[in-house]
Every structure is written in structure tokens, then in C-alpha cells.
Design a protein around this motif. Structure first.
Motif, PDB file in Angstrom:
ATOM      1  N   LEU A 214       2.317 -14.617  -8.852  1.00  0.00           N
ATOM      2  CA  LEU A 214       1.513 -14.453 -10.055  1.00  0.00           C
ATOM      3  C   LEU A 214       0.129 -15.074  -9.885  1.00  0.00           C
ATOM      4  O   LEU A 214      -0.886 -14.510 -10.321  1.00  0.00           O
ATOM      5  CB  LEU A 214       2.226 -15.089 -11.249  1.00  0.00           C
ATOM      6  N   SER A 215       0.076 -16.256  -9.254  1.00  0.00           N
ATOM      7  CA  SER A 215      -1.216 -16.895  -9.018  1.00  0.00           C
ATOM      8  C   SER A 215      -2.081 -16.045  -8.094  1.00  0.00           C
ATOM      9  O   SER A 215      -3.296 -15.923  -8.309  1.00  0.00           O
ATOM     10  CB  SER A 215      -0.997 -18.286  -8.409  1.00  0.00           C
ATOM     11  N   LEU A 216      -1.455 -15.450  -7.091  1.00  0.00           N
ATOM     12  CA  LEU A 216      -2.203 -14.603  -6.171  1.00  0.00           C
ATOM     13  C   LEU A 216      -2.739 -13.358  -6.884  1.00  0.00           C
ATOM     14  O   LEU A 216      -3.894 -12.954  -6.683  1.00  0.00           O
ATOM     15  CB  LEU A 216      -1.308 -14.200  -5.004  1.00  0.00           C
ATOM     16  N   LEU A 217      -1.905 -12.756  -7.728  1.00  0.00           N
ATOM     17  CA  LEU A 217      -2.345 -11.577  -8.472  1.00  0.00           C
ATOM     18  C   LEU A 217      -3.473 -11.920  -9.442  1.00  0.00           C
ATOM     19  O   LEU A 217      -4.449 -11.175  -9.581  1.00  0.00           O
ATOM     20  CB  LEU A 217      -1.155 -10.962  -9.233  1.00  0.00           C
ATOM     21  N   TRP A 218      -3.324 -13.074 -10.105  1.00  0.00           N
ATOM     22  CA  TRP A 218      -4.361 -13.473 -11.057  1.00  0.00           C
ATOM     23  C   TRP A 218      -5.671 -13.760 -10.336  1.00  0.00           C
ATOM     24  O   TRP A 218      -6.753 -13.396 -10.823  1.00  0.00           O
ATOM     25  CB  TRP A 218      -3.914 -14.689 -11.849  1.00  0.00           C
ATOM     26  N   GLY A 219      -5.586 -14.405  -9.192  1.00  0.00           N
ATOM     27  CA  GLY A 219      -6.785 -14.654  -8.409  1.00  0.00           C
ATOM     28  C   GLY A 219      -7.461 -13.369  -7.984  1.00  0.00           C
ATOM     29  O   GLY A 219      -8.697 -13.269  -7.977  1.00  0.00           O
ATOM     30  N   SER A 220      -6.659 -12.366  -7.646  1.00  0.00           N
ATOM     31  CA  SER A 220      -7.225 -11.071  -7.265  1.00  0.00           C
ATOM     32  C   SER A 220      -7.938 -10.418  -8.443  1.00  0.00           C
ATOM     33  O   SER A 220      -9.025  -9.840  -8.291  1.00  0.00           O
ATOM     34  CB  SER A 220      -6.113 -10.159  -6.731  1.00  0.00           C
ATOM     35  N   LEU A 221      -7.316 -10.498  -9.636  1.00  0.00           N
ATOM     36  CA  LEU A 221      -7.957  -9.947 -10.834  1.00  0.00           C
ATOM     37  C   LEU A 221      -9.278 -10.672 -11.130  1.00  0.00           C
ATOM     38  O   LEU A 221     -10.262 -10.055 -11.537  1.00  0.00           O
ATOM     39  CB  LEU A 221      -7.022 -10.068 -12.037  1.00  0.00           C
ATOM     40  N   LEU A 222      -9.280 -11.989 -10.925  1.00  0.00           N
ATOM     41  CA  LEU A 222     -10.506 -12.748 -11.152  1.00  0.00           C
ATOM     42  C   LEU A 222     -11.603 -12.329 -10.183  1.00  0.00           C
ATOM     43  O   LEU A 222     -12.782 -12.259 -10.558  1.00  0.00           O
ATOM     44  CB  LEU A 222     -10.225 -14.242 -11.020  1.00  0.00           C
ATOM     45  N   LEU A 223     -11.226 -12.045  -8.948  1.00  0.00           N
ATOM     46  CA  LEU A 223     -12.218 -11.569  -7.982  1.00  0.00           C
ATOM     47  C   LEU A 223     -12.783 -10.219  -8.402  1.00  0.00           C
ATOM     48  O   LEU A 223     -13.991  -9.968  -8.287  1.00  0.00           O
ATOM     49  CB  LEU A 223     -11.597 -11.470  -6.587  1.00  0.00           C
ATOM     50  N   VAL A 224     -11.904  -9.346  -8.894  1.00  0.00           N
ATOM     51  CA  VAL A 224     -12.371  -8.045  -9.392  1.00  0.00           C
ATOM     52  C   VAL A 224     -13.312  -8.248 -10.578  1.00  0.00           C
ATOM     53  O   VAL A 224     -14.367  -7.622 -10.685  1.00  0.00           O
ATOM     54  CB  VAL A 224     -11.173  -7.163  -9.780  1.00  0.00           C
ATOM     55  N   GLY A 225     -12.911  -9.165 -11.490  1.00  0.00           N
ATOM     56  CA  GLY A 225     -13.759  -9.447 -12.636  1.00  0.00           C
ATOM     57  C   GLY A 225     -15.099 -10.020 -12.233  1.00  0.00           C
ATOM     58  O   GLY A 225     -16.132  -9.692 -12.828  1.00  0.00           O
ATOM     59  N   PHE A 226     -15.097 -10.853 -11.196  1.00  0.00           N
ATOM     60  CA  PHE A 226     -16.358 -11.392 -10.685  1.00  0.00           C
ATOM     61  C   PHE A 226     -17.263 -10.266 -10.190  1.00  0.00           C
ATOM     62  O   PHE A 226     -18.466 -10.260 -10.448  1.00  0.00           O
ATOM     63  CB  PHE A 226     -16.065 -12.383  -9.559  1.00  0.00           C
ATOM     64  N   GLY A 227     -16.670  -9.286  -9.508  1.00  0.00           N
ATOM     65  CA  GLY A 227     -17.450  -8.145  -9.043  1.00  0.00           C
ATOM     66  C   GLY A 227     -17.972  -7.295 -10.181  1.00  0.00           C
ATOM     67  O   GLY A 227     -19.058  -6.709 -10.076  1.00  0.00           O
ATOM     68  N   LEU A 228     -17.221  -7.264 -11.306  1.00  0.00           N
ATOM     69  CA  LEU A 228     -17.654  -6.468 -12.456  1.00  0.00           C
ATOM     70  C   LEU A 228     -18.678  -7.198 -13.322  1.00  0.00           C
ATOM     71  O   LEU A 228     -19.253  -6.601 -14.229  1.00  0.00           O
ATOM     72  CB  LEU A 228     -16.441  -6.101 -13.319  1.00  0.00           C
ATOM     73  N   GLY A 229     -18.868  -8.496 -13.047  1.00  0.00           N
ATOM     74  CA  GLY A 229     -19.826  -9.269 -13.835  1.00  0.00           C
ATOM     75  C   GLY A 229     -19.212  -9.955 -15.036  1.00  0.00           C
ATOM     76  O   GLY A 229     -19.940 -10.372 -15.941  1.00  0.00           O
ATOM     77  N   ALA A 230     -17.880 -10.120 -15.059  1.00  0.00           N
ATOM     78  CA  ALA A 230     -17.228 -10.794 -16.178  1.00  0.00           C
ATOM     79  C   ALA A 230     -17.527 -12.287 -16.137  1.00  0.00           C
ATOM     80  O   ALA A 230     -17.838 -12.852 -15.087  1.00  0.00           O
ATOM     81  CB  ALA A 230     -15.715 -10.555 -16.136  1.00  0.00           C
ATOM     82  N   SER A 231     -17.414 -12.946 -17.287  1.00  0.00           N
ATOM     83  CA  SER A 231     -17.669 -14.376 -17.367  1.00  0.00           C
ATOM     84  C   SER A 231     -16.542 -15.145 -18.039  1.00  0.00           C
ATOM     85  O   SER A 231     -16.611 -16.365 -18.151  1.00  0.00           O
ATOM     86  CB  SER A 231     -18.977 -14.647 -18.126  1.00  0.00           C
ATOM     87  N   ASP A 232     -15.486 -14.461 -18.488  1.00  0.00           N
ATOM     88  CA  ASP A 232     -14.358 -15.108 -19.153  1.00  0.00           C
ATOM     89  C   ASP A 232     -13.126 -15.011 -18.260  1.00  0.00           C
ATOM     90  O   ASP A 232     -12.627 -13.909 -18.013  1.00  0.00           O
ATOM     91  CB  ASP A 232     -14.080 -14.447 -20.499  1.00  0.00           C
ATOM     92  N   PRO A 233     -12.592 -16.156 -17.755  1.00  0.00           N
ATOM     93  CA  PRO A 233     -11.414 -16.101 -16.884  1.00  0.00           C
ATOM     94  C   PRO A 233     -10.182 -15.504 -17.555  1.00  0.00           C
ATOM     95  O   PRO A 233      -9.286 -15.005 -16.874  1.00  0.00           O
ATOM     96  CB  PRO A 233     -11.180 -17.578 -16.523  1.00  0.00           C
ATOM     97  N   LEU A 234     -10.131 -15.541 -18.886  1.00  0.00           N
ATOM     98  CA  LEU A 234      -8.971 -14.999 -19.594  1.00  0.00           C
ATOM     99  C   LEU A 234      -9.035 -13.486 -19.748  1.00  0.00           C
ATOM    100  O   LEU A 234      -8.010 -12.841 -20.000  1.00  0.00           O
ATOM    101  CB  LEU A 234      -8.843 -15.661 -20.969  1.00  0.00           C
ATOM    102  N   THR A 235     -10.217 -12.909 -19.606  1.00  0.00           N
ATOM    103  CA  THR A 235     -10.372 -11.445 -19.692  1.00  0.00           C
ATOM    104  C   THR A 235     -11.244 -10.972 -18.537  1.00  0.00           C
ATOM    105  O   THR A 235     -12.380 -10.536 -18.754  1.00  0.00           O
ATOM    106  CB  THR A 235     -10.989 -11.038 -21.039  1.00  0.00           C
ATOM    107  N   PRO A 236     -10.714 -11.035 -17.308  1.00  0.00           N
ATOM    108  CA  PRO A 236     -11.545 -10.658 -16.154  1.00  0.00           C
ATOM    109  C   PRO A 236     -11.943  -9.191 -16.134  1.00  0.00           C
ATOM    110  O   PRO A 236     -12.941  -8.828 -15.519  1.00  0.00           O
ATOM    111  CB  PRO A 236     -10.650 -11.016 -14.962  1.00  0.00           C
ATOM    112  N   LEU A 237     -11.159  -8.335 -16.797  1.00  0.00           N
ATOM    113  CA  LEU A 237     -11.479  -6.906 -16.821  1.00  0.00           C
ATOM    114  C   LEU A 237     -12.196  -6.519 -18.108  1.00  0.00           C
ATOM    115  O   LEU A 237     -12.290  -5.335 -18.436  1.00  0.00           O
ATOM    116  CB  LEU A 237     -10.196  -6.079 -16.661  1.00  0.00           C
ATOM    117  N   GLY A 238     -12.713  -7.499 -18.837  1.00  0.00           N
ATOM    118  CA  GLY A 238     -13.408  -7.235 -20.091  1.00  0.00           C
ATOM    119  C   GLY A 238     -14.571  -6.271 -19.962  1.00  0.00           C
ATOM    120  O   GLY A 238     -14.772  -5.428 -20.842  1.00  0.00           O
TER     121      GLY A 238
END
Length: 377
Positions: A214-238
Motif C-alpha cells: 500500500l505504501s508503494l502504491l501510494w508513493g507511486s500515486l504521489l509521484l503521478v500527482g507531482f507530475g500533474l502539478g498537484a499540491s495536496d498529498p491526500l488528493t494527488p489526482l486532484g
């Protein structure tokens, strides 16, 4: 007896800190919210994390440790335990940064010396109660030492790093907010054994493996969110949701607030809003206020906040320089310091129950805005 002496001395040191906070007033609030103070405490947690990972050890010199333990005498002494408690207030205080800072800011606002001393003394007692209970019961209450303790140290190391990131969030450029969280989540997933094999027979192994994945999956989502320009760790795909939205209200920016400075300027601003039968939000902020940065990054940009503030006049009072004019305006508004948000209805009266001080949530700001608009006539 030794544990009680330690805890009472620790609580007394905290009580003295509360007295100092009440006497210092606004200056302590500025210090607590300064980037330097936040950076120092965050760096301290990084050092604690590195120590937990075994890079080095943090301990007292042998001579000092032997002196505090009472030397060759078994069990130590009450005086040494009290002295250690007084000194520990400096060493372990950062471990409760959030409640300690919150209590200090409350004391600064009230200026009540008695409240300051008692509040911080109570915080010290609360911190020490588990120690007194454990010491009274004895070694039977503690689990047996073993290799598992190294794992506990490492887990605390990750917790310390997470605390450092959380504290330093206002200092990190908004574009890079998700990157440290992503690295931390991926590192913890690898440490917890996400790649150690999929088959685990024991309950503990299954639990640890699941957490690692789960931690690995969440970290991957955060990386995707970083690429999308997100700024909220709770909603990386916002950003994907925002891009798909149609007709959404534009996010509130700090530039949307009209700067007011003298008392006459604010009065004129309220008169204009009253003539248009609109409510007004006065936002007290400062360049050195790190909590204000968090509000401007996440709270003001929430969609619900933007919708609730529609039709509300926005004014900001920048108190980065506490000169005579700003001081007079703050006194007229009964404001101790930033961040503070005050809502006025269309009759130029403060809407009851809507004042927001310190860290706030988007829901609290949206509710206050709706209440103020509901009182507008």
C-alpha cells in the motif's frame, strides 16, 4: 518516586515556558511562526530520524550520565532525576511541537500568566503520566528486548521524517510539495518488504507485506500527482478532477484580496461593501506567517471555499511590519496576530461566531462565509 520527581521537574520547566510566553506577547508568536524556527525544528526531526536509522547515536556524555544516575549507587537520586527532568524539557519539547506551539500561541493571545503557567504545567504532567505508570508497575509492564526493537527504531525514523516534512510544508515551494512525501512512501514500502516475496504465512508477515504494498502504491500515486502539478498529498489526482470539471468557480488567490492599511481605509472599504449589500472578509496576514502560506496554498484554493466566498468582498491587512498604523488597526479589530479572518455583514458588524484564528480548514472557512452572507441584508 524517581519518575514522579522527573515528571514534576519537567512540568515545572514547561510552566516557566508558559509564563515566558504570556509575558513575551506578540514577539513570541512571530518567533514561533518564523521560517527560521520552523526550519530548525524540522532539521532536528531529520537528525532524530538519521539517529533512528543507526547513522549515529544521540546520548549524554558518560560522565554526565553517570552523575545523573547517582554514580555507583543503585537507582539514582531524586535530585538527579529532577535535574534530568528540567533539562529534558529542552530536549524532548520538539517531540510535541504541534500541541506545544498551539498552547503557546493561545497563551500569547490571552496574555494571562496564570493560564500560561497552568496550561504548560498540565501539558508536562500529561506527557509524564505514562512514565510514572510504567515505572510504578516495573519491568513486568515492558516487553522483552529483542531484534524487534531495531525495527521499531526504524519505523520511528520514518515517522520522524514524516514529521519533518509536515513541519517544513510551508517552506517548500508549492510545485514540489508532493515530492518528499512520494520519496518517503516509496522508501518505507521498500523497507517494509514490498519486494521480499508475495507469499507470507504468518499474520504479522501478511500485515507488514500489505502495508508495504500500500505504501508503494501510494508513493507511486504521489509521484503521478507531482507530475500533474498537484499540491495536496491526500488528493494527488486532484488536477485530473479539476481538468474534467466544467463551470467550476476559479480558486481564490491572495491577489484577489484588496490591501487595506489605515483604519480609515478599512472603514471606507466596509462602507462600499455595505452600500452594495455585501459581506466582507478581512484577512490579517504577514510575510513571516508560515501558517498563512498554508492557508493560501490549500484552504483558499478549495472549490467549496471559492463557491462560498462568491459575492463576499475580500480585504487583507498585511502586518509584516508592526508599525503604529497596523497596530491601531489590529487593536480596533481586537486582533492579536495573524492568521486571523474576520467576517463583517452588510451592516458593517462582525458576523457572530465567524472569526477564524490560526490553522483553519476549508469547511470552517466555507461555513463562516455562508453564515456571514446569510446575515447580510
Amino acid at each position: 518516586m524517581l519518575a514522579s520527581a522527573y515528571v514534576l521537574a519537567l512540568a515545572s520547566a514547561f510552566g516557566l515556558l508558559g509564563i515566558a510566553a504570556a509575558w513575551s506577547g506578540q514577539s513570541l508568536q512571530i518567533v514561533l511562526q518564523s521560517p527560521v524556527a520552523i526550519g530548525v525544528v524540522a532539521a532536528l526531526f531529520v537528525l532524530l530520524a538519521l539517529s533512528s536509522f543507526g547513522l549515529f547515536q544521540i546520548k549524554l556524555p558518560a560522565a554526565v550520565g553517570n552523575g545523573l544516575s547517582g554514580g555507583p549507587k543503585k537507582g539514582g537520586s531524586v535530585g538527579a532525576a529532577a535535574l534530568l527532568g528540567l533539562s529534558s524539557a529542552v530536549l524532548i519539547g520538539p517531540c510535541v511541537t504541534a500541541p506545544l506551539a498551539g498552547a503557546l500561541l493561545y497563551i500569547v493571545r490571552t496574555g494571562d500568566v496564570a493560564v500560561g503557567a497552568l496550561a504548560l504545567f498540565a501539558l508536562g504532567i500529561g506527557k509524564g503520566i505514562p512514565l510514572v505508570i510504567t515505572a510504578t508497575i516495573g519491568g513486568r509492564a515492558l516487553p522483552r528486548a529483542g531484534a524487534w526493537m531495531e525495527n521499531v527504531r526504524h519505523v520511528f525514523g520514518f515517522a520522524f521524517l514524516g514529521t519533518a516534512i509536515w513541519l517544513a510544508t510551508p517552506l517548500i515551494p508549492e510545485r514540489f510539495l508532493l515530492l518528499p512525501w512520494a520519496v518517503l512512501a516509496l522508501a518505507f514500502g521498500i523497507y517494509a518488504g514490498a519486494f521480499d516475496g508475495l507469499r507470507r504465512t504468518r499474520g504479522y508477515g501478511v500485515l507488514a507485506g500489505s502495508g508495504a504494498v500500500l505504501s508503494l502504491l501510494w508513493g507511486s500515486l504521489l509521484l503521478v500527482g507531482f507530475g500533474l502539478g498537484a499540491s495536496d498529498p491526500l488528493t494527488p489526482l486532484g488536477p485530473l478532477k479539476g481538468a474534467a470539471g466544467i463551470g467550476q468557480k476559479a480558486a481564490i488567490q491572495k491577489s484577489d484580496f484588496t490591501k487595506v492599511r489605515p483604519v480609515v481605509g478599512l472603514s471606507s472599504f466596509l462602507d462600499t461593501a455595505a452600500a452594495d449589500k455585501q459581506a466582507t472578509l478581512v484577512y490579517v496576514t504577514a510575510d513571516w506567517c508560515v501558517t498563512c502560506r498554508t492557508i493560501e496554498r490549500s484552504v483558499l484554493k478549495a472549490p467549496d471555499v471559492a463557491a462560498s466566498l462568491e459575492g463576499v468582498r475580500l480585504a487583507s491587512l498585511d502586518v509584516s511590519t508592526l508599525d503604529g498604523e497596523n497596530g491601531a488597526l489590529m487593536r480596533s479589530l481586537a486582533v492579536v496576530g495573524p492568521p486571523t479572518m474576520i467576517f463583517f455583514d452588510s451592516s458593517k458588524q462582525e458576523a457572530p461566531g465567524t472569526r477564524l484564528v490560526g490553522e483553519i480548514t476549508p469547511a470552517a472557512l466555507a461555513d463562516a462565509a455562508r453564515t456571514a452572507k446569510g446575515g447580510a441584508r
